[in-house]
Structures are given as structure tokens and as C-alpha cells.
Design a protein around this motif. Sequence first.
Motif, short mmCIF file in Angstrom:
data_model
loop_
_atom_site.label_atom_id
_atom_site.label_comp_id
_atom_site.label_asym_id
_atom_site.label_seq_id
_atom_site.Cartn_x
_atom_site.Cartn_y
_atom_site.Cartn_z
N UNK A 209 -34.22 5.74 46.29
CA UNK A 209 -34.10 7.19 46.16
C UNK A 209 -32.63 7.62 46.11
N UNK A 210 -31.76 6.76 46.59
CA UNK A 210 -30.31 6.93 46.45
C UNK A 210 -29.82 8.29 46.95
N UNK A 211 -29.46 9.19 46.06
CA UNK A 211 -28.83 10.46 46.44
C UNK A 211 -29.75 11.39 47.23
N UNK A 212 -31.06 11.16 47.14
CA UNK A 212 -31.99 12.02 47.89
C UNK A 212 -32.70 11.23 48.99
N UNK A 213 -32.09 10.13 49.43
CA UNK A 213 -32.71 9.27 50.45
C UNK A 213 -33.07 10.04 51.72
N UNK A 214 -32.31 11.10 52.00
CA UNK A 214 -32.56 11.86 53.22
C UNK A 214 -33.87 12.64 53.18
N UNK A 215 -34.54 12.66 52.03
CA UNK A 215 -35.82 13.38 51.96
C UNK A 215 -36.88 12.70 52.82
N UNK A 216 -36.69 11.42 53.13
CA UNK A 216 -37.60 10.75 54.05
C UNK A 216 -36.95 10.72 55.41
N UNK A 217 -37.40 11.58 56.28
CA UNK A 217 -36.81 11.73 57.61
C UNK A 217 -37.52 10.84 58.62
N UNK A 218 -36.74 10.27 59.51
CA UNK A 218 -37.29 9.52 60.63
C UNK A 218 -37.61 10.46 61.77
N UNK A 219 -38.82 10.40 62.28
CA UNK A 219 -39.20 11.15 63.48
C UNK A 219 -39.26 10.13 64.60
N UNK A 220 -38.26 10.11 65.43
CA UNK A 220 -38.09 9.06 66.43
C UNK A 220 -39.31 8.91 67.33
N UNK A 221 -39.73 7.67 67.48
CA UNK A 221 -40.86 7.37 68.33
C UNK A 221 -42.21 7.67 67.72
N UNK A 222 -42.21 8.20 66.50
CA UNK A 222 -43.48 8.57 65.86
C UNK A 222 -43.63 7.91 64.49
N UNK A 223 -42.78 8.32 63.54
CA UNK A 223 -42.91 7.80 62.18
C UNK A 223 -41.98 8.49 61.22
N UNK A 224 -42.53 9.05 60.13
CA UNK A 224 -41.69 9.63 59.08
C UNK A 224 -42.33 10.90 58.52
#
Length: 236
Positions: A209-224
Motif C-alpha cells: 500500500x506504500x504511501x497509504x499504508x497508514x490506512x490499516x491501523x493497529x489497535x493494540x491488544x485487539x487487531x486492526x
Amino acid sequence: MSKPRVLIVDDEPSISEVLVYNLAKENFDVATAADGQSAIKRAQAFLPELVVLDLMLPVMDGLQVCRQLRSDPRTRNTRILMLTAKGDETDEIVGFNLGADDYVAKPFRIKPLIERIKALLRRPRAGAEDDAKVIDVGTLRIDRIRHGAMLESTDLQLTPTEFRLLWTLARQPGRTFTRNELLDCSRGEDANSMERTIDVHVRALRKKLDSIAECIETVRGVGYRFDSAAVTGSKA
């Protein structure tokens, strides 16, 4: 209130019997068929809301059954969950392109499979927004028919697993998916898979996804979760 109707199509009696027993306990109205040809006739008469469809069937295979169910106005909107012992992702792509809604690999666990069936039945029927074949978010296009994604007209060259992860997340932006939910959506009920394998696939997906990689956010301890603002550039 009528019971949800589910048709089990499998030529292994032991599998059909255990599914019928457990679905009946969950208050489903269940019918069965043991080959592809009888599955078509049974579906036309029973008009199930969901079909659990084995890929390897006598007389007519599951892909042919799926194609015929989708071409018949009576069963066009029936949800289809493919059930198969095959591990070839090519079969999964063909199944999805023919209109399958989900894909579970044998061996499977009963309780998670029942939950998958319930989740599919909660989805709006075909034609609703949730069952769209294409998702457009800014310059990102995710195409379920082609089973691929493009960013600014460039093909992202996703693996089938990466595509299903992206589709699942982008279809419900803002919703947090657990790793186990994503594992089910991306690989089916594989007894040898582990939740942490999702992290590996997400890292590979973010790289593409390169320039838009941040569109997949990590939700700590849960998932994405999927953040559409990271694609459209509308973040504050």
C-alpha cells in the motif's frame, strides 16, 4: 418467526450429520444434498437463505453448483459458504469470482463455523451496499470481481490472502477486527493457522500500500481497522 433455512451440500455423511445436528440445535431449518445435481434441485425447492457448499462433489462440482445458483433468479441472492478440503488459493479466487460469500477449509471446528454462518446471515442481501463488488476510497479501488486492487491506476499485485484482508477491513471502515476474525476471513478455519500469522500478512499488505499504508491501523491488544481518511487525505 420462521427459522433461517440452510442447505448443506456435502457427500460425506459424517460431515452432513454433524452440521445438521448442530444447526438444528441453533434453531435453523436444515436440508441436505449429497451431490451437485441434487443440490440444485433441493435449493430450488427449499429456497435456503444460505448454502454450505462443498467444492468436491460427485455428478457436478461445487463451482458449477455455485454458478448455477447465481444464474437462477430464485437463488441468485442466496448466501454461499464454500466448504472444501482443498488448500489451493486459486480455487478460492474462482469461488469468490463465481459469487461465493465465504470460504472455509476442512478440517474445521463446528462452533466457529456456526458463527460464520450466523455472520453471513446477518449481512444484507446482494444489492445492498455491504455486498458491493467494488470499493472506491480516494485513489484506492478494491475490485472483488477481479480479485485485485489498484492505487492511482497501479495494480498492487496482492496475494489472495492480502486481498481478502484488505476487502474485509475496507468494507467496514472504522470497525476493529480481532486477529482471529481476520484469520477466519482471510484463510478459513485452518487448524494449523495461528492468529499471529495475520501480523505477517498485514506487514506485507502495508508495504504494498506504500504511501497509504497508514490506512490499516493497529489497535493494540485487539487487531486492526481501516482508516479511510488516511487514503482520502481528509485527516485533520
